[in-house]
Design an enzyme around this catalytic site. Sequence first.
Site, PDB file in Angstrom:
ATOM      1  N   SER A   1      -7.353  22.385 -18.675  1.00 22.52           N
ATOM      2  CA  SER A   1      -8.633  21.672 -18.719  1.00 22.52           C
ATOM      3  C   SER A   1      -8.409  20.248 -19.196  1.00 22.52           C
ATOM      4  O   SER A   1      -7.493  19.992 -19.997  1.00 22.52           O
ATOM      5  CB  SER A   1      -9.580  22.391 -19.675  1.00 22.52           C
ATOM      6  OG  SER A   1     -10.674  21.556 -19.994  1.00 22.52           O
TER       7      SER A   1
ATOM      8  N   TYR B   1     -10.459  25.243 -27.891  1.00 22.28           N
ATOM      9  CA  TYR B   1     -10.288  25.365 -26.440  1.00 22.28           C
ATOM     10  C   TYR B   1      -9.186  24.422 -25.942  1.00 22.28           C
ATOM     11  O   TYR B   1      -8.321  24.805 -25.141  1.00 22.28           O
ATOM     12  CB  TYR B   1     -11.634  25.028 -25.815  1.00 22.28           C
ATOM     13  CG  TYR B   1     -11.739  25.083 -24.329  1.00 22.28           C
ATOM     14  CD1 TYR B   1     -11.836  26.296 -23.653  1.00 22.28           C
ATOM     15  CD2 TYR B   1     -11.791  23.905 -23.567  1.00 22.28           C
ATOM     16  CE1 TYR B   1     -11.972  26.330 -22.283  1.00 22.28           C
ATOM     17  CE2 TYR B   1     -11.937  23.935 -22.203  1.00 22.28           C
ATOM     18  CZ  TYR B   1     -12.029  25.148 -21.561  1.00 22.28           C
ATOM     19  OH  TYR B   1     -12.168  25.175 -20.191  1.00 22.28           O
TER      20      TYR B   1
ATOM     21  N   LYS C   1      -5.814  25.375 -24.041  1.00 20.20           N
ATOM     22  CA  LYS C   1      -5.617  24.897 -22.668  1.00 20.20           C
ATOM     23  C   LYS C   1      -4.341  24.070 -22.526  1.00 20.20           C
ATOM     24  O   LYS C   1      -3.773  23.982 -21.439  1.00 20.20           O
ATOM     25  CB  LYS C   1      -6.841  24.097 -22.215  1.00 20.20           C
ATOM     26  CG  LYS C   1      -8.060  24.966 -21.941  1.00 20.20           C
ATOM     27  CD  LYS C   1      -7.735  26.094 -20.977  1.00 20.20           C
ATOM     28  CE  LYS C   1      -8.917  26.602 -20.206  1.00 20.20           C
ATOM     29  NZ  LYS C   1      -8.557  27.813 -19.399  1.00 20.20           N
TER      30      LYS C   1
END
Length: 303
Positions: free
Chosen positions: A152, A165, A169
Amino acid sequence: MTIRFDNRVAIVTGAGNGLGRAHAMLLASRGAKVVVNDPGGAVDGKGGDHAAADKVVAEIKAAGGQAVASYDSVATWEGAQNIVKVAVDAFGTVDILVNNAGILRDKSFSKLDIADIELVIQVHLMGTIFCTKAVWPIMMEKKYGRIVVTTSGSGLTGNFGQSNYGAAKMGVVGLMNTLEHEGARSNIRINAISPMADTRMTGAIMDPNVQKYASPDHIAAPVAWLSSEDCNVSGEIVCAMAGSYTAVRLYQTETVRFDPANPATLDQFAEKAPALFDFEKSAQPYAGVMGMISHLPKAEPAA
Ligand code: NAI
């Protein structure tokens, strides 16, 4: 040129919604036998039901494709092994793994609970590691495999409120960078997709002008290509959104040199710091731990 996946078995994790559904539908429409993995549940990972996976399996079958559902979570080693077992029991092997499953627990780092950090790492990073580890011996033995990890922009460049996150990622990119080398001789290619698409995960925060063009179907084509026999790259990151695609690599600046026999002083280092960060002159690093090592002068032969 028609790329097909006849006689190929694909696992798509988190395929009950959004991007995973689009990947599964495209692969199945080109002949792949697809394991639609999804335990169901909300964007934050709470709850679960079989309907998400079942619905996509029904859609694939209605379109004339082949698919089975798998309801295990990628977030445990047992779950990942079960997902692979479903593929082997139903279709005999695994050729393609698309690590797509994901959840969000967004908060600024100061407000983030440890539990929300651990869970997000568990699903995105450990889930990708577990599923990849579970298919790895099959792919190594058959000397063929295509693996996609989902990264991401939040990991590649950072995004406020997504430290958990983003860490996960970027972690999958580190996994890819090593498995690119370990899988190369066995024709296992592993690449990353960095998507942006209108799904339940992002729809609420997306600019409406972008949202109307951001169908998950724009992401399915590069993922399917990276999953195909035609894919001739490994260790690459493809960014995809609304019909636009770019590839991303890590680059390093030109080497700043000091005398290897006399460690630089703090002041000497500080003086060269602007040159160190001069990305105008940058190039892709050599494979390996540190490209710079190959620039060091050869050791003097022992007297
Ligand atoms: P989504 O919420 O529509 O789909 C994610 C799916 O993963 C859901 O169906 C969910 O049930 C499933 N899932 C959650 N935990 C799971 C677990 N433990 N085991 C198996 N499946 C699980 O979200 P979306 O947007 O389709 O996301 C797909 C992937 O793309 C995720 O990894 C996400 O982080 C990533 N991504 C999405 C972006 C976007 O713009 N939509 C941007 C960047 C990355």
